[in-house]
Structures are given as structure tokens and as C-alpha cells.
Enzyme design. Sequence first.
Site, short mmCIF file in Angstrom:
data_model
loop_
_atom_site.label_atom_id
_atom_site.label_comp_id
_atom_site.label_asym_id
_atom_site.label_seq_id
_atom_site.Cartn_x
_atom_site.Cartn_y
_atom_site.Cartn_z
N SER A 1 2.71 -5.90 2.54
CA SER A 1 4.06 -6.01 3.07
C SER A 1 4.91 -4.86 2.55
O SER A 1 4.64 -4.29 1.50
CB SER A 1 4.70 -7.35 2.69
OG SER A 1 4.84 -7.47 1.29
N ASP A 2 5.94 -4.55 3.33
CA ASP A 2 6.88 -3.54 2.88
C ASP A 2 8.19 -3.76 3.62
O ASP A 2 8.24 -4.46 4.63
CB ASP A 2 6.38 -2.12 3.13
CG ASP A 2 7.07 -1.13 2.22
OD1 ASP A 2 6.57 -0.93 1.09
OD2 ASP A 2 8.12 -0.58 2.59
N GLN A 3 9.23 -3.18 3.09
CA GLN A 3 10.55 -3.36 3.67
C GLN A 3 11.32 -2.05 3.59
O GLN A 3 11.28 -1.36 2.56
CB GLN A 3 11.31 -4.44 2.90
CG GLN A 3 12.68 -4.78 3.47
CD GLN A 3 13.40 -5.78 2.57
OE1 GLN A 3 13.80 -5.44 1.46
NE2 GLN A 3 13.52 -7.01 3.03
#
Length: 199
Positions: A75-77
Site C-alpha cells: 500500500s501507499d498514499q
Amino acid sequence: MTPKLILASSSPFRRMLMENAGLSFEAHAANIDERAVEAPLENAGATPDAVALVLAKAKAEEVSSRFPDSLVIGSDQTMSLGDRVFHKPKDMADAANHLQALSGTTHRLNSAVAIVGNGVVLWQHLAHAELTMRPLTADFIARHLARVGDRALSSVGAYQLEGEGIQLFEKIEGDYFTILGLPMLPLLKKLRDLGAIDG
């Protein structure tokens, strides 16, 4: 046999979300240089959404290369204000500049999640949250940063919604999981579909 789940992250918040959901998993940080992955994308004019998705997949793919028999969640943001993508502030002056730029505006958190098995991307998803910051004076920003100290340097927006940062906002649209960078509801649905967790 149910495949082992691995979270490709060292984030305590993302581990907490997985643990609170009752998932059995291991956590292994991805050995990638995020800025090196990001730079050519941003130079090519990639959208904040695209950057988040590429990073989420890159993390999961790297960990999958070490644990090919597992399902790896990456995941990344990214955080964007219009076309501008923000990075973690380098120092307190940079944190003040972030808050000044965000003051009185609505910015977006772009949260991407991907599942990789044996090096193959099996699924990817993108979710958004929109946060409207109230107008802030330079004096208030200085006092706020003096109170929160170096914690302001640990997040891209120079704020922590779970702490005093909540005082900076007048409206938040989006779910808690997306704001913390791991859209849990679509992730859990896909894990059930894959037979990785009890359906």
C-alpha cells in the site's frame, strides 16, 4: 491450503488496521527506494493516483520476490493539492510551508493497495479522502508546530488527525482506513474472494 498473508510495510498504523481486523499475517518492509521510484513518474507528469498505485505494487512485488508462496499486500498514499504532490517536510520551516499552502483549501489523500502473488499483481484498488483545512494564520501555525514538535515531520501533510492535527480541519470526507493509507473494506472483500481469509 490458505496462503500466508504478508503486509509489505513497516507502518505501525497499517499493521494496527490489519491486527484490529483479526487478520493473521506477517509484516516485512519492502526494500525499495520510494523517491527513486517516484521521481521519474513525477517528471513524466504522472498523476498522484498513478504514483500511489505504482508504489503500492512495487512494494508488494519486491516482498513477493522473497516470499513467492504468500499473498503480499502493498500500500501507499500520496497527498495532492490540485496538481501538486506533497512529500514529508524536511524540517519545521518546511512543515510551516506545508500548512500555509493547505490553509483554507481542500486537499486529497490518494490511497492505493495491491495484492501480489508469486510476482503477479492479482488486484489493485485506489480510494480517496478529501480534507478541508480551515484558514490558518501564520501565528497559529507557529504555535501549533511548537506544541506538536517533530511529530509534524512524520507525515506528508505535517499533521496527525489522531492528535492535535484534527483542530486544523473543518471538513473531512472519506473513511478512516483510506485516511490512514490502507483501504480495508475493499481489501477484505478481495481477500475473501481469493480464499485467503474466512468468507
